[in-house]
Each structure stands twice: as C-alpha cells, then as structure tokens.
Design a protein around this motif. Structure first.
Motif, PDB file in Angstrom:
ATOM      1  N   HIS A 271       0.270  -1.459   0.118  1.00  0.00           N
ATOM      2  CA  HIS A 271       0.236  -0.334  -0.159  1.00  0.00           C
ATOM      3  C   HIS A 271       0.658   1.415  -0.196  1.00  0.00           C
ATOM      4  N   MET A 272       1.964   1.440   0.595  1.00  0.00           N
ATOM      5  CA  MET A 272       3.256   2.284   0.897  1.00  0.00           C
ATOM      6  C   MET A 272       3.425   3.117   0.365  1.00  0.00           C
ATOM      7  N   ASP A 273       3.611   1.373  -1.532  1.00  0.00           N
ATOM      8  CA  ASP A 273       4.643   1.649  -2.389  1.00  0.00           C
ATOM      9  C   ASP A 273       3.971   2.405  -3.309  1.00  0.00           C
ATOM     10  N   ILE A 274       2.415   2.139  -3.249  1.00  0.00           N
ATOM     11  CA  ILE A 274       1.026   2.556  -4.354  1.00  0.00           C
ATOM     12  C   ILE A 274       1.689   4.414  -4.233  1.00  0.00           C
ATOM     13  N   HIS A 275       1.344   4.912  -2.838  1.00  0.00           N
ATOM     14  CA  HIS A 275       0.744   5.733  -2.215  1.00  0.00           C
ATOM     15  C   HIS A 275       2.218   6.896  -2.761  1.00  0.00           C
ATOM     16  N   ASP A 276       3.165   6.736  -1.836  1.00  0.00           N
ATOM     17  CA  ASP A 276       4.134   7.002  -1.700  1.00  0.00           C
ATOM     18  C   ASP A 276       5.259   7.286  -3.343  1.00  0.00           C
ATOM     19  N   ILE A 277       5.392   6.328  -3.682  1.00  0.00           N
ATOM     20  CA  ILE A 277       6.094   6.666  -4.998  1.00  0.00           C
ATOM     21  C   ILE A 277       5.115   7.595  -5.935  1.00  0.00           C
ATOM     22  N   ALA A 278       4.111   7.651  -5.686  1.00  0.00           N
ATOM     23  CA  ALA A 278       3.170   7.976  -6.480  1.00  0.00           C
ATOM     24  C   ALA A 278       3.322   9.281  -6.013  1.00  0.00           C
ATOM     25  N   ARG A 279       3.283  10.173  -5.143  1.00  0.00           N
ATOM     26  CA  ARG A 279       3.291  11.292  -4.358  1.00  0.00           C
ATOM     27  C   ARG A 279       4.765  11.816  -4.979  1.00  0.00           C
ATOM     28  N   VAL A 280       5.703  11.253  -5.023  1.00  0.00           N
ATOM     29  CA  VAL A 280       7.028  11.729  -5.202  1.00  0.00           C
ATOM     30  C   VAL A 280       7.409  12.053  -6.610  1.00  0.00           C
ATOM     31  N   CYS A 281       6.681  11.289  -7.024  1.00  0.00           N
ATOM     32  CA  CYS A 281       6.469  11.287  -8.823  1.00  0.00           C
ATOM     33  C   CYS A 281       5.400  12.573  -9.687  1.00  0.00           C
ATOM     34  N   LYS A 288       4.952   9.392 -16.092  1.00  0.00           N
ATOM     35  CA  LYS A 288       4.192   8.183 -15.391  1.00  0.00           C
ATOM     36  C   LYS A 288       5.053   6.895 -14.110  1.00  0.00           C
ATOM     37  N   TYR A 289       4.302   6.245 -13.390  1.00  0.00           N
ATOM     38  CA  TYR A 289       4.426   5.658 -12.157  1.00  0.00           C
ATOM     39  C   TYR A 289       3.803   4.346 -13.169  1.00  0.00           C
ATOM     40  N   TYR A 290       5.127   2.864 -13.610  1.00  0.00           N
ATOM     41  CA  TYR A 290       3.923   2.012 -13.275  1.00  0.00           C
ATOM     42  C   TYR A 290       4.475   1.041 -12.641  1.00  0.00           C
ATOM     43  N   ILE A 291       2.916   0.247 -12.282  1.00  0.00           N
ATOM     44  CA  ILE A 291       3.288  -0.455 -11.375  1.00  0.00           C
ATOM     45  C   ILE A 291       3.311  -1.835 -12.142  1.00  0.00           C
ATOM     46  N   VAL A 292       4.064  -2.723 -12.372  1.00  0.00           N
ATOM     47  CA  VAL A 292       4.524  -3.832 -12.987  1.00  0.00           C
ATOM     48  C   VAL A 292       4.326  -5.225 -11.959  1.00  0.00           C
ATOM     49  N   THR A 293       3.221  -6.069 -11.975  1.00  0.00           N
ATOM     50  CA  THR A 293       2.448  -7.380 -11.765  1.00  0.00           C
ATOM     51  C   THR A 293       1.665  -8.510 -12.413  1.00  0.00           C
ATOM     52  N   PRO A 294       2.301  -9.234 -13.112  1.00  0.00           N
ATOM     53  CA  PRO A 294       1.086 -10.701 -14.103  1.00  0.00           C
ATOM     54  C   PRO A 294       0.183 -10.853 -13.443  1.00  0.00           C
ATOM     55  N   ASP A 295       0.204 -10.743 -11.258  1.00  0.00           N
ATOM     56  CA  ASP A 295      -0.804 -11.375 -10.549  1.00  0.00           C
ATOM     57  C   ASP A 295      -1.871 -10.942 -10.255  1.00  0.00           C
ATOM     58  N   SER A 296      -3.442 -11.667 -11.198  1.00  0.00           N
ATOM     59  CA  SER A 296      -4.542 -10.384 -11.603  1.00  0.00           C
ATOM     60  C   SER A 296      -5.045 -10.218 -10.238  1.00  0.00           C
ATOM     61  N   GLU A 297      -4.878 -11.246  -9.321  1.00  0.00           N
ATOM     62  CA  GLU A 297      -5.626 -10.145  -7.507  1.00  0.00           C
ATOM     63  C   GLU A 297      -4.955  -9.047  -7.016  1.00  0.00           C
ATOM     64  N   GLN A 298      -3.480  -9.128  -7.547  1.00  0.00           N
ATOM     65  CA  GLN A 298      -2.418  -7.708  -6.755  1.00  0.00           C
ATOM     66  C   GLN A 298      -2.908  -6.944  -8.493  1.00  0.00           C
ATOM     67  N   LEU A 411      17.648   0.045   2.019  1.00  0.00           N
ATOM     68  CA  LEU A 411      16.342   1.011   1.415  1.00  0.00           C
ATOM     69  C   LEU A 411      15.338   0.435   1.626  1.00  0.00           C
ATOM     70  N   SER A 412      14.692   1.287   1.507  1.00  0.00           N
ATOM     71  CA  SER A 412      13.068   0.158   1.239  1.00  0.00           C
ATOM     72  C   SER A 412      13.192   1.536  -0.517  1.00  0.00           C
ATOM     73  N   VAL A 413      12.050   0.530  -1.218  1.00  0.00           N
ATOM     74  CA  VAL A 413      12.502   0.261  -2.695  1.00  0.00           C
ATOM     75  C   VAL A 413      11.258   2.190  -2.708  1.00  0.00           C
ATOM     76  N   ARG A 414      10.923   2.428  -2.019  1.00  0.00           N
ATOM     77  CA  ARG A 414      10.162   4.006  -2.113  1.00  0.00           C
ATOM     78  C   ARG A 414      11.540   5.083  -1.514  1.00  0.00           C
ATOM     79  N   SER A 415      12.023   4.598  -0.184  1.00  0.00           N
ATOM     80  CA  SER A 415      13.068   5.390  -0.687  1.00  0.00           C
ATOM     81  C   SER A 415      14.378   6.272  -1.721  1.00  0.00           C
ATOM     82  N   ALA A 416      14.715   5.042  -2.455  1.00  0.00           N
ATOM     83  CA  ALA A 416      15.157   4.675  -3.858  1.00  0.00           C
ATOM     84  C   ALA A 416      14.405   4.994  -4.392  1.00  0.00           C
ATOM     85  N   VAL A 417      13.443   5.241  -4.666  1.00  0.00           N
ATOM     86  CA  VAL A 417      12.807   5.760  -5.685  1.00  0.00           C
ATOM     87  C   VAL A 417      13.090   7.523  -5.363  1.00  0.00           C
ATOM     88  N   SER A 418      12.629   7.676  -4.328  1.00  0.00           N
ATOM     89  CA  SER A 418      12.592   9.523  -3.629  1.00  0.00           C
ATOM     90  C   SER A 418      14.480  10.200  -3.931  1.00  0.00           C
TER      91      SER A 418
END
Ligand SMILES: C[S@@+](CC[C@H](N)C(=O)[O-])C[C@H]1O[C@@H](n2cnc3c(N)ncnc32)[C@H](O)[C@@H]1O
Length: 427
Positions: A271-281, A288-298, A411-418
C-alpha cells in the motif's frame, strides 16, 4: 586606496609581464593597484640557491622547499603582507564571492609554487589555499594572474563603467545574459528583435529569462548554492526549465524479481509503495509511474486502491492524493510499460536499471543527468531482492548505487525512488 599584491615565485617575470597590459597597466598608473615581486630563489641561503628537493616517502617530481618561501614571506612586515594566499590545485575553488571578499584588503601576498607542489608545512603561514579550477597547470603564476584580474577589476576605477561589473556573471545568482553587437545580420544570424525594440522593461525581462536559462543549463550548482535568495518567480522559472529538459518515467517491478535465495519470484504490492512513490512522482513531474505485476489479484488490489482515491470516497476526502495517484498505470508485464512509454514520447527511450551493485554498464548520476537531457528515461526499480538478470540485461544503463554512510544498506524501494529522483531533478 587600492591593493598591493606581493607575488612570491621563482618566475615572477611571468606575472610582471602580464600586469603590464591594458586595464591593469592603467590601474597601476592610477595607483589603484601595485605590485611587489619577490623571487623565491633570492631567499635561498645555500650556495647553489636550490629551491626544490625530492619528496620524502618517494614519488615523482620535486617539491618547493619551505625555507626560501618562508624567508621571502618574513621579509615583509605583517602589515605589508596582508592575507597570504597559496595557489594549489588542492585548495578551495576561487570564485566571485571570494574575489569580492579579497578586494577590500590593502595587501595580498600570493605564493606561486612550481614543480609537484610545495612543502606542506608552508600552509602554517597561509590564510587561503586557493585553486583556480579543477585541472592542474604547471605553476601558480597563471593562477596569480587570474586572482589579480578578478580582484582588481572590482576596485572602483579599474574598469571604466561600474555598471559593467554590477550586471556580470557571478555577481548575481545567475550567469550573464547573451550579448550582441553590430552587424544586425551576421552570415544570416540575426540579433534577437527584442533588443532593437527600445522597450526597456521587455528587454530586461528577456535578459533575466535568458540568464536563468543559461544558468540552469550550464551551472545548476550555482543556483543550488544560492537557492535561499531566489524569489518565487525565479523558482517557478527554474522548475519549468528543468521539467522541459527531462522526460522521466518510473517502473516498479513485482515480477520478475529475485528473492533472498536469488530465485525469480513475484512479490506483493504494498500500500505504501502505491501512495509514496506516486506522491514523489507527482511532486517531481515524473510522467508516469508503472506498477508491474502479472498477478490478477494484485492488479485488482492496486486498481481498487487507486480508484478509491481517484474516483471514490478518497477523491473528496483528499483531492491532492487523487492528483498523485493519477500518475499510476498498472501493467501486467514490463514490456507493456516500455511500449506505453514509446507510444507517449517523441524522444529515444533509455532503460535505466537501479541496484545496490556496480555493473559494466553502470553510470553515475551526473552521466544520467546528461543522458536525460536528450532522451526519455524509464527508471526501473525492483522489489524483493532486486531486478532479475533478464531485466538487467535489457537495460541500456544501470545507475550507480546510493551509498549510505554505514554498512547498513537496506533502503526500502520507495526511499530509493525518492532519493534517486531528487538527485536527478532536485535543485
Ligand atoms: C604541476 S602543479 C602540482 C600539482 C600537484 N602535484 C597536485 O596534484 O595537486 C604545480 C603548481 O601549479 C599550481 N597549480 C596547478 N594547478 C592549479 C590550480 N588548478 N589552481 C591553482 N594553482 C594550480 C600550484 O601552485 C601547484 O603547486
């Protein structure tokens, strides 16, 4: 009034010759500056007048001995010595601010070493160790000429019009605007019409805009250093110019990424990656911020969260979050994200992977900033234990790691992105 420069060198003639031309010559005649040349060799007490010797500990070249230099310095009274400057590639970088500070001195003593440098102990007699730039020249004399010109021209009366000093590069935050003279048309290249308009306010605005443009393009570091004195409109203009230069996209891969054992896995969206990376972007103008996952439930989970904030209750509750989450696009496969960027951009696309390790195609942040000025960039971040080899092989470049200051490197990935986005676009 004016400054007396004491020049200590084994070739004082180089500087002596230099100050005998043009405005410096006139400044000398008007007693606005004066010079006192001391040949360091004259202060050797030994029979052979040897000024240099081999370095302790071995190494190439010779080193200027301390005794003749300090003897030369001691021949001046404290008052007539003033501030002592040692020219050295290892010193602090000379700039307009330092020139402004030194222009008010009555005496300045400049030591000009040669050979591989000077005995370190001389620095105990020195106020400033100054470099004229990030390159090595053969001796301090040319550096002394640079300092003499830059400092002298700030003394009232040395340069004809004081106005010409006031509006120059480095006196203000921004570099000087472009200048033109006659003819109006030179080989088909015309002077910008605005400069012939006679409309002073418009000319002033044009010049200011050009100054900002040139500084952002060539010397963003100057702006960063003096950011606190920028006004709102200048900040807006700088942001606009940086954004015009770059077209950056971000992809966060949940597949194919590695697990702790180095196996290829698919990870869960957080959840935090969705919000925090979108906010920094959104903050830095990432396209654009692409979230890539092949899993339909995800995918369904991510879409539910995004819709909640962009269309559902969240949109009213926090409109700024809607604004941020609008930048997200969920894709099943990385290839789809790449194709989407290609359909959106007119530039060449460069894929840039991120990792805590160094690879053959690793580039630095500065290199990436240059590459980003001519290409669209897709910055690719891996979740789990990082990007798979298959993805790394696809990359045009890998970006150098973020080095922290301790042995902890998680580092968390969202920190690295920032951090990465700020290092590329931040000012
Ligand atoms: C050949 S250089 C010695 C360079 C020295 N071995 C080093 O690596 O820093 C000889 C002298 O030229 C002068 N010099 C060379 N580059 C300079 C620079 N960028 N700024 C000021 N002085 C410089 C210094 O006085 C220096 O001691």
């Amino acid at each position: 009034m004016g400054i007396t420069f004491n020049i200590l060198s084994i070739f004082p003639e180089i500087v002596e010759c230099f100050v005998n031309y043009s405005l410096l010559k006139r400044a000398k005649e008007k007693n606005l500056v004066s010079f006192n040349f001391l040949n360091i060799r004259d202060f050797c007490k030994d029979k052979h007048k040897q000024v240099d010797d081999v370095p302790y500990g071995g190494g190439s070249g010779m080193i200027l001995k301390p005794e003749p230099v300090i003897n030369a310095l001691s021949s001046l009274t404290d008052e007539k010595k003033g501030k002592v400057i040692l020219l050295s590639a290892k010193g602090i970088k000379f700039n307009q601010e330092l020139a402004n500070k030194l222009k008010d001195e009555k005496y300045l003593t400049i030591i000009c070493p040669r050979y591989e440098g000077i005995d370190e102990r001389v620095k105990n007699w020195v106020d400033y160790e100054i470099s004229i730039g990030d390159y090595v020249i053969m001796g301090g004399e040319v550096g002394a000429c640079v300092l003499i010109e830059a400092i002298s021209r700030l003394i009232p009366g040395v340069v004809g019009k004081e106005e010409s000093i006031k509006y120059e590069s480095f006196q203000d935050i921004f570099l000087e605007y472009p200048q033109y003279t006659r003819p109006f048309d030179f080989n088909g290249l015309k002077v910008p019409e605005i400069l012939l308009s006679g409309h002073h306010r418009n000319i002033e605005k044009w010049r200011k805009d050009k100054s900002i443009e040139i500084t952002v393009k060539n010397r963003l570091d100057l702006i960063i250093e003096r950011k606190r004195i920028l006004d709102r409109s200048e900040i807006e203009k700088i942001k606009e110019l940086i954004l015009k230069d770059y077209e950056i996209y971000v992809a966060l891969l949940h597949y194919p990424v590695l697990n702790k054992k180095g196996e290829i896995v698919s990870t869960a969206i957080t959840h935090m990656d969705i919000h925090d990376i979108a906010r920094v972007c959104r903050t830095y103008g990432i396209k654009k911020y692409y979230i890539v996952t092949p899993d339909s439930e995800q995918i369904n989970y991510a879409l539910r969260v995004i819709r909640h904030w962009t269309e559902g209750y969240g949109k009213e509750f926090n409109p700024s979050r809607k604004e941020a989450l609008k930048v997200i696009d969920v894709k099943k496969y990385f290839e789809e994200a790449i194709n989407d960027v290609k359909s959106l951009t007119k530039r060449n696309l460069k894929l840039v992977g991120t990792s805590a390790k160094i690879y053959k195609k690793t580039i630095t942040f500065s290199q990436l900033k240059e590459i980003g000025k001519n290409n669209a960039l897709l910055l690719v971040f891996g979740t789990g234990w990082g990007l798979s080899n298959e993805i790394k092989d696809k990359m045009d470049y890998m970006l150098e790691p973020i080095y922290g200051l301790t042995d902890f490197n998680h580092l968390s990935v969202r920190s690295a992105v920032s951090i990465i986005i700020d290092r590329i676009l931040g000012f």
